[in-house]
Each structure stands twice: as structure tokens, then as C-alpha cells.
Design a protein around this motif. Structure first.
Motif, short mmCIF file in Angstrom:
data_model
loop_
_atom_site.label_atom_id
_atom_site.label_comp_id
_atom_site.label_asym_id
_atom_site.label_seq_id
_atom_site.Cartn_x
_atom_site.Cartn_y
_atom_site.Cartn_z
N LEU A 156 22.77 -52.33 -4.91
CA LEU A 156 23.52 -52.22 -3.43
C LEU A 156 23.73 -53.48 -2.91
O LEU A 156 22.50 -54.23 -2.71
CB LEU A 156 22.76 -51.35 -2.46
N ASP A 157 24.64 -53.79 -2.05
CA ASP A 157 24.76 -54.97 -1.46
C ASP A 157 23.62 -55.24 -0.53
O ASP A 157 23.53 -54.38 0.27
CB ASP A 157 26.08 -55.00 -1.03
N LYS A 158 22.95 -56.37 -0.13
CA LYS A 158 21.71 -56.49 0.48
C LYS A 158 22.43 -56.48 2.16
O LYS A 158 21.32 -56.23 2.95
CB LYS A 158 21.24 -57.79 0.29
N ASP A 159 23.36 -56.86 2.32
CA ASP A 159 23.77 -56.51 3.77
C ASP A 159 24.42 -55.14 3.91
O ASP A 159 24.40 -54.78 5.14
CB ASP A 159 24.98 -57.58 3.90
N TYR A 160 24.81 -54.56 3.07
CA TYR A 160 25.27 -52.98 3.17
C TYR A 160 24.22 -52.08 3.26
O TYR A 160 24.39 -51.15 4.12
CB TYR A 160 26.27 -53.07 2.06
N LEU A 161 23.09 -52.32 2.80
CA LEU A 161 21.95 -51.65 2.72
C LEU A 161 21.69 -51.12 4.08
O LEU A 161 21.30 -49.92 4.38
CB LEU A 161 20.86 -52.38 1.72
N PRO A 162 20.99 -52.12 4.89
CA PRO A 162 20.74 -51.85 6.31
C PRO A 162 21.59 -51.22 7.15
O PRO A 162 21.36 -50.25 7.97
CB PRO A 162 20.32 -53.25 6.95
N LYS A 163 22.90 -51.22 6.88
CA LYS A 163 23.96 -50.55 7.64
C LYS A 163 24.07 -49.09 7.22
O LYS A 163 24.05 -48.13 7.99
CB LYS A 163 25.42 -51.05 7.24
N LYS A 216 22.53 -45.46 9.62
CA LYS A 216 23.39 -44.24 9.57
C LYS A 216 22.69 -42.85 9.11
O LYS A 216 22.66 -42.01 9.68
CB LYS A 216 24.58 -44.33 8.97
N CYS A 217 21.81 -43.29 8.04
CA CYS A 217 21.16 -42.16 7.14
C CYS A 217 19.43 -42.41 7.24
O CYS A 217 19.05 -43.39 6.58
CB CYS A 217 21.47 -42.32 5.74
N ARG A 218 19.11 -41.72 8.01
CA ARG A 218 17.30 -41.64 8.02
C ARG A 218 16.88 -40.92 6.66
O ARG A 218 17.74 -39.95 6.22
CB ARG A 218 17.10 -40.97 9.30
N PRO A 219 15.74 -41.15 6.50
CA PRO A 219 15.07 -40.22 5.23
C PRO A 219 15.32 -38.83 5.41
O PRO A 219 15.05 -38.47 6.56
CB PRO A 219 13.67 -40.88 5.28
N ASN A 220 15.61 -38.06 4.43
CA ASN A 220 15.75 -36.67 4.60
C ASN A 220 16.95 -36.24 5.42
O ASN A 220 16.83 -34.96 5.56
CB ASN A 220 14.67 -36.03 4.84
N ASP A 221 17.84 -36.82 5.78
CA ASP A 221 19.00 -36.45 6.42
C ASP A 221 19.99 -35.87 5.90
O ASP A 221 20.23 -36.30 4.81
CB ASP A 221 19.66 -37.94 6.95
N ALA A 222 20.18 -34.77 6.18
CA ALA A 222 21.24 -33.76 5.14
C ALA A 222 22.32 -33.39 6.00
O ALA A 222 23.24 -32.46 5.55
CB ALA A 222 20.46 -32.61 4.77
N THR A 223 22.44 -34.02 7.07
CA THR A 223 23.36 -33.60 8.06
C THR A 223 24.78 -34.62 8.46
O THR A 223 26.08 -34.32 8.51
CB THR A 223 23.02 -32.87 9.33
N THR A 224 24.15 -35.84 8.44
CA THR A 224 24.88 -36.98 8.84
C THR A 224 26.23 -37.18 7.90
O THR A 224 25.89 -37.18 6.70
CB THR A 224 24.25 -38.29 9.16
#
Length: 329
Positions: free
Chosen positions: A222-229, A233-241
Motif C-alpha cells: 500500500l502506498d505510504k501516503d494512502y495508508l493513513p487516509k 476512514k476505517c477503524r479496526p473492526n469497522d464493518a459498516t463504513t
């Protein structure tokens, strides 16, 4: 002396010709409903234009629905059948729980039943709706061969063994899912381009963000700048976003998906690893350099969709024409 063909040879030849004629008669064809329901595609296009004007985000799910239908039992609309508590159907299978757009198919089917009762199959509706969803998001138009019949069986567990998962790499998906269906590496990279429209739940790729090897790490691809973005948006165990698969362009069918993959910003492992496979890398790189709406990708996408739409079809007297897409007659 005149030579007389043995009766056994004549019988075998007759059987071969009969089989060939039968196969030809039962093949799909463009304009299948020209006489039986001449305005079928016009009716579908009118409904889809109205629906897409109100809910353009349904384009991706409707395209995906056709794909998921064809890869399980062939393109027979088995994805649309309702299951029961004791007999869950394909739509109840884990890979299909996030599918949306069943109401669109029901709405289109109701219009066709009013105009031409018992004529147009749900399987053909899925194929034409997928084409129109792409076209109405500024994508290519292609002629859809029709004449499919609807299946009567739908089994949830078959989705797990027939649908390529997002966490498999490109080589695994090609060898385990595409080649067995009669598709090749070009079809894989071209049809993956359909990810230019639509969204995905975080759960489909969160392991790449938080636990790629089981040690709480991220996927190094994964691109290192894209990873934090993505993490924002997606927290651990997020199944709805829901996250756009093609950020900034997820409602427009174009080549920006390939630009993302080339920059190591493909959302799924199945996307990201296309750039590593020798059979698909060149196509990715070529389309990443193309502008806006290139003729090569648009032409290829239509051809691969037609090819996919031929997987395991029921024709002739096979299956049925469902009156309601969610129920067998």
C-alpha cells in the motif's frame, strides 16, 4: 461400383448434425426479443435512466450483481432467488450480504411483465441492467446477447467456493476462479476495471491496514501516503463504513482505477497484485497512461462482459422464465 455409406456412419453423422443444430439454436443472440418483446431493452433503459438519475451510486452494485450471478451456477439469475431459514440462497451467502439493487431488478421486471408477460428472463434483465448501469455512468455501450433462461436452484454455500475473494491475489483468482469459468488473464484485468465505480465496506480490506501478516502490520504494497487516509476512514473492526473504490471518480466509468493500481492505491489485495502479475502488469501500465475514456479499455470491457455473460447459461427449454425474480414459478 457406387459406394454405399454404412447406416451406422449415417446415424452417427445425423446425431452430430442434430447436436450442432441444437447448440446453435440454443445459443444466445443479440436481438433475441426482437419479435416477442421488441421494446424490451427500451423499457429497461428508460427505467434505468430514471433510477440512475436518483441513485447513481447503484451502478457499482448492479454491475457486481451480474458478476456474482454468473460466477455461481452461471448467468441464471440464481442470485435473485429468496432463500428460507432452512435453505439459505445465494443472496444470503457471506460474499453477497453487501449487495444492493434487488429492488431495481424487481422494478424493471414489473415493467416488462406489464408489456410482455412471461417473455423476458430475470437473467437477461441482469445482463442488460449491468450494461446500462455502465453506460449511464459515462462508460461503454455494447450489444448484449440475450436468450438466457432462469435457474431454479440457489445455494448460499456455493458463493464461498465460486466467488473470487478480495483478499486473494491476482494469480490465485485467475487460476482458481477465472480460468475454470473459461475466462483468462485479460478478462481478469479488464473486468477488475469495473472497480472504477462503486464502494466497498472497510471489512473487505481492513486486514491490509491493521493485520496483514497476523502481527498487527500493514500491507507493505500500500502506498505510504494512502495508508493513513484509509485508516482515518476505517477503524479496526469497522464493518459498516463505505469507502469509494475509485476516490473522486466512483460514479464515473473511466480508467482512473488503473492509475490508482499503478500508484499502489488499489483497495483490495486482488486489485493491488494485478501490477505484480506478468500477464496483467502491461495492461495496467498502459491504461494508467491513457486519458479519460480510452477506446481500448471500453472495447475490451464490453467484450469481456459478453464473454462472462455466456458462463453456464440456460437456454432453449432449460430452466424457466420467472414471473417474479425472487421466486421460482
Amino acid at each position: 461400383m457406387a459406394y454405399t455409406v454404412p447406416s451406422k456412419i449415417l446415424l452417427n453423422l445425423a446425431l452430430v448434425l442434430l447436436l450442432l443444430g441444437s447448440a446453435d439454436a440454443q445459443s444466445l443472440q443479440v436481438g433475441f426479443y426482437q419479435r416477442s418483446c421488441p421494446k424490451a431493452e427500451e423499457i429497461i433503459r428508460k427505467e434505468m435512466t430514471a433510477i440512475m438519475s436518483l441513485a447513481p451510486s447503484l451502478a457499482g452494485p448492479l454491475l457486481r450483481m451480474h458478476f456474482h450471478d454468473c460466477f455461481v451456477r452461471g448467468c441464471d439469475a440464481s442470485i435473485l432467488l429468496n432463500g428460507t431459514t432452512n435453505n439459505p440462497a445465494e443472496k444470503d451467502g457471506l460474499p453477497n450480504l453487501s449487495l444492493r439493487g434487488y429492488g431495481v431488478i424487481d422494478r424493471v421486471k414489473a415493467q416488462l411483465e406489464a408489456a410482455c408477460p412471461g417473455i423476458v428472463s430475470c437473467a437477461d434483465i441482469l445482463a442488460i441492467v449491468a450494461r446500462d448501469a455502465v453506460f449511464l455512468t459515462k462508460g461503454p455501450f455494447w450489444d448484449v446477447p440475450t436468450g438466457r433462461r432462469d435457474g431454479k436452484i440457489s445455494i448460499a454455500s456455493e458463493t464461498l467456493t465460486n466467488l473470487p475473494p478480495p483478499f486473494f491475489n491476482a494469480t490465485q483468482n485467475l487460476n482458481l476462479f477465472f480460468i475454470p469459468k473459461g475466462l483468462n488473464a485479460k478478462d481478469l484485468v479488464v473486468l477488475s476495471g469495473g472497480h472504477t465505480i462503486g464502494t466497498s465496506h472497510c471489512s473487505s480490506f481492513s486486514s491490509r491496514l491493521y493485520n496483514f501478516t497476523g502481527n498487527g502490520d500493514a500491507d507493505p504494497m500500500l502506498d505510504k501516503d494512502y495508508l493513513p487516509k484509509l485508516k482515518s476512514k476505517c477503524r479496526p473492526n469497522d464493518a459498516t463504513t463505505l469507502v469509494e473504490m475509485d476516490p473522486g471518480s466512483f460514479k464515473t466509468f473511466d480508467t482512473s482505477y488503473y492509475k490508482l493500481v499503478a500508484k499502489r492505491r488499489g483497495l483490495f489485495t486482488s486489485d493491488a497484485t494485478l501490477i505484480l502479475d506478468g500477464q496483467t502488469k502491461a495492461y495496467i501500465e498502459r491504461q494508467a497512461q491513457a486519458s479519460g475514456f480510452p477506446s481500448e479499455f471500453f472495447k475490451d470491457f464490453g467484450e469481456s462482459m459478453v464473454k462472462m455473460g455466456n458462463i453456464g447459461v440456460l437456454t432453449g427449454n432449460q430452466g424457466e422464465i420467472r414471473k417474479r425474480c425472487a421466486f421460482v414459478n
